[in-house]
Scaffold this motif. Sequence first.
Motif, short mmCIF file in Angstrom:
data_model
loop_
_atom_site.label_atom_id
_atom_site.label_comp_id
_atom_site.label_asym_id
_atom_site.label_seq_id
_atom_site.Cartn_x
_atom_site.Cartn_y
_atom_site.Cartn_z
N VAL A 1 0.88 -1.36 0.28
CA VAL A 1 0.47 -0.06 -0.04
C VAL A 1 0.80 1.09 -0.25
O VAL A 1 1.75 1.17 0.56
N LYS A 2 0.59 1.69 -0.47
CA LYS A 2 1.46 3.58 -1.28
C LYS A 2 1.06 4.44 -1.24
O LYS A 2 2.03 5.38 -0.44
N ALA A 3 0.08 4.96 -0.48
CA ALA A 3 -0.87 6.51 -0.04
C ALA A 3 -2.22 5.67 0.83
O ALA A 3 -2.60 5.26 0.62
N VAL A 4 -1.49 6.51 2.30
CA VAL A 4 -2.70 5.78 3.40
C VAL A 4 -3.03 7.44 3.52
O VAL A 4 -2.01 8.49 3.83
N PHE A 5 -4.22 7.52 4.09
CA PHE A 5 -4.88 8.74 4.48
C PHE A 5 -5.17 8.71 6.19
O PHE A 5 -6.01 8.04 6.22
N ALA A 6 -4.46 9.17 7.32
CA ALA A 6 -4.51 9.24 8.34
C ALA A 6 -4.87 10.00 9.07
O ALA A 6 -4.24 11.25 8.60
N THR A 7 -5.23 10.39 10.06
CA THR A 7 -5.99 10.64 11.21
C THR A 7 -4.38 11.15 11.65
O THR A 7 -3.63 10.06 11.73
N GLU A 8 -4.13 11.87 12.98
CA GLU A 8 -3.09 12.33 13.79
C GLU A 8 -2.39 10.92 15.21
O GLU A 8 -1.64 10.17 15.23
N THR A 9 -3.70 9.86 15.23
CA THR A 9 -3.44 9.02 15.56
C THR A 9 -1.78 7.93 15.33
O THR A 9 -1.61 7.40 16.07
N LEU A 10 -2.28 8.00 13.99
CA LEU A 10 -0.99 7.27 13.52
C LEU A 10 0.74 7.79 14.38
O LEU A 10 1.40 6.66 13.41
N ALA A 11 0.78 9.24 13.71
CA ALA A 11 1.70 9.57 14.59
C ALA A 11 2.11 9.15 15.76
O ALA A 11 3.33 9.07 16.15
N LEU A 12 1.81 8.13 16.46
CA LEU A 12 2.57 7.98 18.05
C LEU A 12 2.49 5.90 16.79
O LEU A 12 1.86 5.21 17.02
N GLY A 13 3.78 5.64 18.05
CA GLY A 13 4.05 4.60 17.92
C GLY A 13 4.66 3.73 17.10
O GLY A 13 5.51 2.65 16.09
N ILE A 14 3.72 3.62 16.31
CA ILE A 14 3.44 2.42 15.39
C ILE A 14 4.44 2.37 14.14
O ILE A 14 4.66 3.16 13.60
N ASN A 15 5.61 1.35 14.25
CA ASN A 15 6.37 1.48 13.15
C ASN A 15 5.61 1.82 11.65
O ASN A 15 5.67 0.09 11.24
N MET A 16 5.63 2.40 11.32
CA MET A 16 5.16 2.83 9.89
C MET A 16 5.33 3.56 9.22
O MET A 16 4.90 4.42 8.49
N PRO A 17 6.99 3.87 8.54
CA PRO A 17 7.77 5.12 8.14
C PRO A 17 7.43 5.41 6.99
O PRO A 17 7.09 4.13 5.94
N ALA A 18 7.48 6.74 6.03
CA ALA A 18 6.79 6.60 5.28
C ALA A 18 7.66 7.28 4.24
O ALA A 18 8.86 7.50 5.46
N ARG A 19 8.01 7.80 2.70
CA ARG A 19 9.22 8.28 2.46
C ARG A 19 9.04 10.12 2.59
O ARG A 19 9.92 10.47 2.96
N THR A 20 7.26 10.03 2.27
CA THR A 20 6.51 11.04 2.45
C THR A 20 5.38 11.22 3.10
O THR A 20 5.34 11.03 3.11
N VAL A 21 5.51 12.38 4.23
CA VAL A 21 4.80 13.14 4.78
C VAL A 21 3.89 14.02 4.39
O VAL A 21 4.30 15.12 3.70
N VAL A 22 2.59 14.08 3.97
CA VAL A 22 1.83 14.93 3.28
C VAL A 22 0.82 15.55 3.79
O VAL A 22 0.17 15.21 4.55
#
Length: 821
Positions: A392-413
């Motif tokens: 999966v290459k594009a994820v639309f997320a709320t800020e809860t994703l910013a915490l803890g879970i190891n899910m880095p991306a190349r780009t944050v928009v």
Amino acid sequence: MSLTPAERYAAAKSRARTPLVEEFALGLGHDLDPFQRDACASVEADHSVLVAAPTGAGKTIVAEFAIYKAMRETRTKIFYTTPMKALSNQKFQELVGEYGPSEVGMLTGDTNINSGARIVVMTTEVLRNMLYADSDLLRDLGVVIMDEVHFLGDRFRGAVWEEVIIHLPLNVRMVSLSATVSNAEEFGDWLKAVRGDTDVIVSEIRPVPLEQHVLVKSRMLDLFDTATGLDRLDLSDPVAVTNRVNPELVQAVGSGSRASTDRGGRGRPRGGRPQPQRGGWQQGRMDRSDVIAMLDEQNLLPAIFFIFSRVGCDSAVRQVLRAGVRLTQKHERDEIRRIVEERTRTLADEDLGVLGYFEWLEGLERGVAAHHAGMLPAFKEVVEELFQRKLVKAVFATETLALGINMPARTVVLEKLEKFNGEARVPITPGEYTQLTGRAGRRGIDTEGHSLIQWGDGLDPASVASLASRRTYPLTSSFRPTYNMAVNLVDQFGRERTRDILESSFAQFQADRAVVDIARKVRQYQDSLEGYEKNLDCHLGDFREYSAIRRELSDLERKGAGRADVESRGQRERRQHQLTALRKRLREHPCHQCPEREQHARWAERWWKLKRQSDQLTADIRSRTGAVARIFDHVSDVLVELGYLTQRDGETVLEPAGRTLRRIYGDRDLLVSESLRHRLWDDLDPASLAAMAAALVFEPRRDEGQPDERNLPRGRFLAAFDATTDLWARLDDLERDNRLPGTQPLATGLCLPMYQWARGGQLYRVLNEADLAAGDFVRWTKQAIDLLDQLSVVADPPVATTARQALDAIRRGIVAYTGVA
Ligand SMILES: Nc1ncnc2c1ncn2[C@@H]1O[C@H](COP(=O)(O)OP(=O)(O)OP(=O)(O)O)[C@@H](O)[C@H]1O
Ligand SMILES: [Mg+2]
């Protein structure tokens, strides 16, 4: 990361001192960063350690080393605590991979796997409850790892971290891992004060540097001036704070918007009336599918788009699917389908439709997905897994994703730099910006991460730049004594010691620090006041006394002016009388004749103003001193009044009700305990008790703005609900009388759906009735389960039995579903 000669030398020295760290490092595929080495050295020296470093910096290594070390001892047990079940799952899997299933357990409230293992992953709440219950599982505990310890600042749950840190036996070493906070040193000082030997290791170096861009219409520009080479965000570099905004950007946005002259003013040009929002940045703004195409073209995927609302995330997915976005190849689609089917195998077919499964799968197959708390946890986990596997290459997320879970991306928009906080649209803070963009840049994969801010109305380059280069994210305690805490502590330590213990909380520590600062200010004010007094020296008399009369006079005049039409004749006459008397006293005062009177008076004015400020600060000091213990006193007073605590031989001790309360946790601890005591729930059948539990745990979302008035189950439930509400009202009065803030009334929104769910209702009907997203329904139901669990243990029959039946009734379908099985 290349080392300087000095660093190499230091590393060689420390290698000699830390043979175990050496051995451990050999087993890794990479070198240790300096901060990791320092922190591991502390662990090897048997110290506790606080590590504060940016997202993705590699803090986990330190925890892994602590486990590695402890596992070499014969019996030492290790607890790994995290703030979230998802994170616990991830850690559990990793540790099982490393040490095998027999050595690792997990306790998260709804999962109980191998609880007696040497290594147990758990939520922080579980550990807190264990400490209060003096659980056998604590035997041989040697190390506690607190991941994401900055959760201590969380408004709702933060207190639990403090309780654990305070109550953990002192021989237990702690490894605390924190995001970068601006007051790590202060936090470390507190840890030292309550736990002894604690080394504080702070690193502010992002493991993968960040390139920051701005999307102006369809042009992608650097945020900072690249010519100076300062476009990379290195927070340890003071120069970075003065980063120069890219002049090209200033020019580009200057011509196309009112933004540069009109900062906060959405549609309100200077001096003008509000104007309808047309043109500006909305015109020519790239839409999402084009942004994705552009990122794809520039090789900047995978990307996370932060959108601060769940609905926004879902509709973004729909929108890009409609636009025909497809980011996967055939073999990837096959792989995706295989993984999804495998992970969701146990979901009932009839539930798939209402869960939005087919739409979700279609998105995944085309490489896009949403990620937010409204989703079923199982779906969220699949999204995480597919994202990590680059499927999966594009994820639309709320800020809860910013915490803890190891899910880095190349780009944050970031499409916007403001979010809805439940009450209003507010700008995101520099701390949040750092946290969100912390997701950009995958270690070992990307040479740099990228952030992309989509330009919009109301932005101006300078404030965006400062948002992007400052670090302000202080950790602030949210600790407050609760009823449950009070009975537990009083039982173990007595009332006096408990006061002392609470005084050692981080909350009080911070208050005391503030007191030191305020006291310094008060001293400065005092000095100034003395200086002013010299200028007041009047050879004719006491000028302060004279100016006091003047102030009194002008106060009275002012007061009268504002109330001329509301005061009675009698009042007016009395006031006139006072005024005449004051004027007379003024005239007769010796200083009145002084030729320098007005000059003295100006100094006197300054003196009074400063005096008032100084008095205010002194009052502030008084309210901060012992504040936590004072709240505890109020809490205890309530408990004494209700007969939970009592005085015996000069000591405060627990009555039987107090002993029950010891095992009831949660925001409504006292209400639950009182309801049991008054036997308000004895007549309830299992479904009604489940509905009651829902009323006690549910908090409607604030941004829905709907009144919380729903249909309720009829019959016995209604009577019990009314009785519980009456009890709530009485407790609320009692709390307010005792200067405590009180609690929210019971929520009705989830009662009927929970009742139906407990009676076997179909998922789609229940969700419809609840008007909730599946993920929310699961989350609230789990909270209800948690409460019913407690009831099944502490309540007398018949409630305990009913609670067990209620548990069986609601723990089914998607609620029981777990990806860990
Ligand atoms: N010294 C190192 N060299 C190379 N890669 C590393 C190093 N240390 C850690 N990593 C890798 O970096 C990634 C992120 O590490 P980790 O999850 O520990 O970050 P974190 O600091 O815990 O971040 P978060 O704040 O998100 O929890 C992992 O994939 C890990 O394997
Ligand atoms: Mg981590």
